[in-house]
Motif scaffolding. Sequence first.
Motif, mmCIF file in Angstrom:
data_model
loop_
_atom_site.group_PDB
_atom_site.id
_atom_site.type_symbol
_atom_site.label_atom_id
_atom_site.label_comp_id
_atom_site.label_asym_id
_atom_site.label_seq_id
_atom_site.Cartn_x
_atom_site.Cartn_y
_atom_site.Cartn_z
ATOM 1 N N HIS A 132 0.810 -1.227 0.000
ATOM 2 C CA HIS A 132 0.000 0.000 0.000
ATOM 3 C C HIS A 132 0.839 1.270 0.000
ATOM 4 O O HIS A 132 0.301 2.371 0.211
ATOM 5 N N THR A 133 2.147 1.148 -0.223
ATOM 6 C CA THR A 133 2.977 2.331 -0.415
ATOM 7 C C THR A 133 2.583 3.009 -1.724
ATOM 8 O O THR A 133 2.459 2.357 -2.760
ATOM 9 N N LYS A 134 2.396 4.332 -1.669
ATOM 10 C CA LYS A 134 2.014 5.095 -2.855
ATOM 11 C C LYS A 134 3.259 5.643 -3.532
ATOM 12 O O LYS A 134 4.112 6.236 -2.882
ATOM 13 N N VAL A 135 3.371 5.419 -4.830
ATOM 14 C CA VAL A 135 4.525 5.881 -5.603
ATOM 15 C C VAL A 135 4.043 6.784 -6.737
ATOM 16 O O VAL A 135 3.111 6.434 -7.459
ATOM 17 N N THR A 136 4.672 7.948 -6.857
ATOM 18 C CA THR A 136 4.434 8.816 -8.011
ATOM 19 C C THR A 136 5.719 8.832 -8.822
ATOM 20 O O THR A 136 6.764 9.256 -8.330
ATOM 21 N N LEU A 137 5.634 8.357 -10.051
ATOM 22 C CA LEU A 137 6.803 8.197 -10.915
ATOM 23 C C LEU A 137 6.855 9.342 -11.914
ATOM 24 O O LEU A 137 5.897 9.581 -12.649
#
Length: 322
Positions: A132-137
């Motif tokens: 559930h870690t949110k990543v913005t690439l």
Amino acid sequence: MIHNIDNIIARILSGESSSDDFLKFSEWLQMDEKNRTEFCQLKDYWDAEVSYSNHIGQALELKRIEEKIGKNDQRKKNRQLWIRVAPIAAVITLFLLISSVFYLQHEKESKPIEYFTYISGNHISTFTLPDHTKVTLNKNSKLTYTNLFGEKLRGVTLTGEAYFEVTKDPSRVFEVQMDDAAIRVLGTKFNVNTNLQNDIVATLVEGCIRFESGEQKVQLSPSQQLKFNRKSRKVGVENVETSCFTAWKDGLIKYQSLPLGDVVKSLEQLYNVKIAILNPKIKEIIVSGSFSSEESIEETLDVISGSLPVKWEKKEDVFYIR
């Protein structure tokens, strides 16, 4: 039977496939176990004999591969591979999740390892990892993890730039691997940029992170930024306004009291263009401001030239500022 599957496979192997090719190829793989076995054979021979950089006739090359598969039984037993590619629809962008399963056959270990690779292309993309870690690439960036993610370590590999909102889990460290350096955390918010020529830059928004490279270990506190020079191996830490380094995830470019030369470098990265400043003194002009990353490079340069005593022009594929 999918039409022209041979040509599609050839484009997949040569790295010249389109998103439509990926869709058809994925559908073909799911049709029959024989299809996956056939692709394993083709991919194994291609890896052994064919360079991805060669520009060859796809149909001719695929035929040559098929004719020689029978002569490479020993190599086929060493490794099998199949690839599943699934496009993910975002609001305004096509985002690809590429999943590759490598069956590594050893004497004592035969557990398949599945590699998931997110590629952002020309758009900023946001996704959630299994913990559930949110990543913005950021644009033109890549993040990879395996199906072992979370068993003992929550490990990912980053090329480019990403912003992480890590779910807290004291029992499992979250690690971002970048060549021979890594950042380890338990739960936090931070930005990492590996796109700079010689530097890795980590900016901490919340929580705590630890940077590691060789014997060097540096712990950061909120609002601190670390710069690691890959060549000199030197590490520097300073206090910064973190929003200037994370605004990109919200579609903004924000800079505060930076030399114009540094701003231009970030624009080159953002727009994937070459920008040359003809007058060295211009590079030292200190600027502050923000603008939308949705604007074109021409519109952005117009804003800069309208605010500073500079002009720009484009010749061939290079933008010149004078």
